[in-house]
Design an enzyme around this catalytic site. Structure first.
Site, mmCIF file in Angstrom:
data_model
loop_
_atom_site.group_PDB
_atom_site.id
_atom_site.type_symbol
_atom_site.label_atom_id
_atom_site.label_comp_id
_atom_site.label_asym_id
_atom_site.label_seq_id
_atom_site.Cartn_x
_atom_site.Cartn_y
_atom_site.Cartn_z
ATOM 1 N N SER A 459 -3.809 34.674 17.847
ATOM 2 C CA SER A 459 -2.726 35.657 17.819
ATOM 3 C C SER A 459 -2.783 36.568 19.038
ATOM 4 O O SER A 459 -1.742 36.902 19.630
ATOM 5 C CB SER A 459 -2.816 36.476 16.527
ATOM 6 O OG SER A 459 -1.843 37.495 16.493
ATOM 7 N N PHE A 462 -1.355 34.889 22.263
ATOM 8 C CA PHE A 462 0.109 34.813 22.329
ATOM 9 C C PHE A 462 0.739 36.196 22.476
ATOM 10 O O PHE A 462 1.784 36.327 23.121
ATOM 11 C CB PHE A 462 0.649 34.091 21.098
ATOM 12 C CG PHE A 462 0.521 32.598 21.184
ATOM 13 C CD1 PHE A 462 1.479 31.847 21.843
ATOM 14 C CD2 PHE A 462 -0.566 31.947 20.636
ATOM 15 C CE1 PHE A 462 1.364 30.480 21.945
ATOM 16 C CE2 PHE A 462 -0.693 30.578 20.727
ATOM 17 C CZ PHE A 462 0.273 29.832 21.388
ATOM 18 N N HIS A 463 0.137 37.220 21.901
ATOM 19 C CA HIS A 463 0.634 38.579 22.152
ATOM 20 C C HIS A 463 0.470 38.942 23.624
ATOM 21 O O HIS A 463 1.349 39.588 24.221
ATOM 22 C CB HIS A 463 -0.112 39.586 21.272
ATOM 23 C CG HIS A 463 0.420 39.692 19.886
ATOM 24 N ND1 HIS A 463 0.087 38.813 18.893
ATOM 25 C CD2 HIS A 463 1.266 40.600 19.314
ATOM 26 C CE1 HIS A 463 0.706 39.153 17.773
ATOM 27 N NE2 HIS A 463 1.415 40.242 17.999
ATOM 28 N N GLU A 464 -0.637 38.533 24.211
ATOM 29 C CA GLU A 464 -0.852 38.820 25.628
ATOM 30 C C GLU A 464 0.138 38.063 26.507
ATOM 31 O O GLU A 464 0.650 38.603 27.493
ATOM 32 C CB GLU A 464 -2.287 38.447 26.008
ATOM 33 C CG GLU A 464 -2.652 38.753 27.447
ATOM 34 C CD GLU A 464 -2.644 40.241 27.745
ATOM 35 O OE1 GLU A 464 -2.448 40.606 28.922
ATOM 36 O OE2 GLU A 464 -2.832 41.043 26.801
#
Length: 536
Positions: A459, A462-464
């Site tokens: 997670s 993908f946030h980065e």
């Protein structure tokens, strides 16, 4: 003779009849003639009330009753009339054996002529105030909730008017559409070509189902396909000096495509494994939504790629029809909420961040003041974003596709711990993580803590990508923020077990998430983007 509120039989002075058991009393009431009509002209004749059997204070050990409960019928008049007499409470024994409350006393009677008079008793039971600790959670607070909404509208309305009078309308058309955004044709072409990767995944699965290629080769081809599907948009965004909003839209769409392709490949691989399994009992299970002998079809792939879900299955629950009027209303709400987000960003957030310093380099008090000032508008924007995407847009898409399972979120606002929040606020991603990351880790013998760490790591990556790539910087703020959730999960779980209170964990969640986390993230990324532009 009468039956008091405590279930005790009491004899009043007026009755000349001997005391009867309760069973005889019930038989006598049944066989007695119908009472005569009440004569309202007489000062001693009043309408009779039915005794209520519901005691709302039984759970707390405190007697509470309505006005009708304070009076009970007294039977025994020779003329058959039913007169209303107040019940004489002799006290009630609490659970702990103590005398919880004392009534008016024992013995004696209240003549009918004193009923509904100034001398009639007004206080007959011990009752708690609605906001006392014993009764507050049994009350309805809908009125206070409405008051909070009215106050919130009034306060924010005043702030909006004050802001417009002081700064004027700061909204620029370039926030949504600009010449720079229109020149981002490479990003548009990349977005249009991303569905081709799903076609490649379909061809790989067709070959695998017909056994034209081996399983290791199919897995290798899927890894190449999914890796290219996420790397291609990253390369295009970094090569083009695109607008942040355009880059974020492309990166967000690319992440969705990648998650769908992984689910498509993993699910089909698992289905082939069950079919090939020597243990026939595994294939005898009736998994809802799967036909193990059917394989894959292009129609199923197209349906999955446009459906509001990240977990592939051959069939989904369906609704019967499309509510066109409902869809139009949701579209209107979507436009209004999107405009509200743009107004808050341009009118409040942009001026605040422009007049701020880097939170890790400037004055600590100044940074804290900016963070607190930014917390309210960023919270409003985040709530509007959640409502627009998870409620409005996904429900509109589900309605148009007759997609039945519309649990896109749960009541995450009541989360007692950070762990509960991540389980409830984004159900499509949560189901994908459980199905394709967490449970496979457990099936392969990894400890639960390691499985949780891997899930948060994926997670965080993908946030980065969604934060750093559109901004053309890699400071790993989003990655650190997501990985920081792991100690917060441990902390909030510990506090929840220690205090046994839902309020403590919920307040900690709201503080770290909305008051500290989001404003800090906005300031960090804004100043890094501005520094990059200055250096360029």
């Amino acid at each position: 003779m009468a039956i008091s509120g405590d279930g005790e039989t009491q004899t009043f002075g007026r009755s000349s009849e001997p005391s009867l058991p309760s069973s005889d009393l019930r038989r006598r009431r049944t066989s007695s003639p119908a009472p005569a009509a009440a004569d309202y002209s007489s000062p001693t004749s009043f309408p009779a009330f039915e005794a209520s059997t519901v005691d709302s204070g039984e759970e707390s050990g405190v007697e509470t009753s309505s006005d009708a409960d304070e009076y009970q019928r007294v039977i025994g008049d020779e003329d058959g009339e039913e007169n209303v007499r107040p019940a004489m409470s002799t006290g009630k024994t609490d659970v702990d054996g103590g005398r919880r409350s004392e009534g008016l006393g024992v013995g004696g009677t209240v003549p009918p002529q004193f009923l509904y008079r100034a001398s009639s008793p007004a206080h007959v039971r011990v009752k708690e105030s609605p906001l006392s600790s014993d009764a507050i959670f049994r009350q309805s607070h809908a009125g206070l909730f409405n008051l909070c909404i009215v106050v919130l509208i009034a306060v924010n309305g005043r702030l909006i008017i004050e802001n417009l009078m002081k700064y004027g309308l700061l909204i620029r058309a370039g926030f949504w559409f600009s010449s720079k955004s229109l020149r981002d044709w490479p990003l548009l072409m990349c977005c249009l070509t991303l569905p081709l990767f799903s076609l490649g995944a379909f061809l790989i699965e067709k070959l695998a189902w017909h056994k034209f290629i081996t399983e290791p080769l199919a897995i290798s081809l899927h890894v190449m396909c999914t890796t290219t599907a996420i790397s291609y948009p990253v390369y295009v965004i970094l090569r083009c000096d695109s607008a942040v909003l355009s880059g974020f839209t492309l990166m967000f769409f690319a992440c969705i495509v990648w998650l769908k392709l992984v689910s498509f490949a993993h699910t089909n691989y698992d289905m082939r494994t069950i079919v090939k399994s020597s243990d026939k009992e595994d294939a005898s299970f009736n998994f809802s939504g799967h036909d193990f002998e059917k394989g894959v079809s292009f129609k199923q792939l197209v349906d999955f790629m446009v459906a509001p879900t990240l977990c592939y299955q051959q069939n989904y629950p369906r609704t019967m029809c499309i509510r066109k009027g409902w869809v139009i209303r949701q579209l209107v709400k979507l436009v209004i909420c999107t405009g509200l987000m743009g107004f808050i960003i341009e009118q409040y957030i942009n001026p605040i961040v422009k007049n701020s310093e880097h939170p890790l380099k400037g004055n600590l008090l100044s940074a804290l003041e900016r963070v607190l000032k930014l917390s309210v508008p960023t919270l409003y924007v985040w709530l509007c974003m959640f409502y627009c995407f998870f409620h409005l847009w996904l429900n509109i898409l589900a309605e148009l596709l007759c997609f039945g399972d519309r649990e896109f979120y749960k009541d995450w606002w009541n989360a007692k711990t950070v762990e509960e929040y991540w389980k409830m606020w984004n159900m499509p991603v949560h189901k994908w993580m459980i199905r394709h990351i967490y449970l496979p880790c457990l099936r392969n013998g990894l400890p639960k803590g390691v499985a949780v760490f891997i899930s948060f790591f994926v997670s965080a990556v993908f946030h980065e990508l969604c934060g750093s790539v559109p901004c053309h910087i890699f400071k790993f703020w989003a990655f650190i923020g997501i990985m920081f959730q792991i100690p917060l999960v441990i902390l909030t779980n510990y506090l929840q077990n220690k205090f046994k209170s839902t309020m403590v964990g919920n307040m900690i969640f709201w503080f770290f998430f909305s008051i500290l986390g989001q404003p800090m993230c906005v300031l960090l990324y804004y100043h890094d983007v501005m520094n990059r532009k200055v250096n360029t």
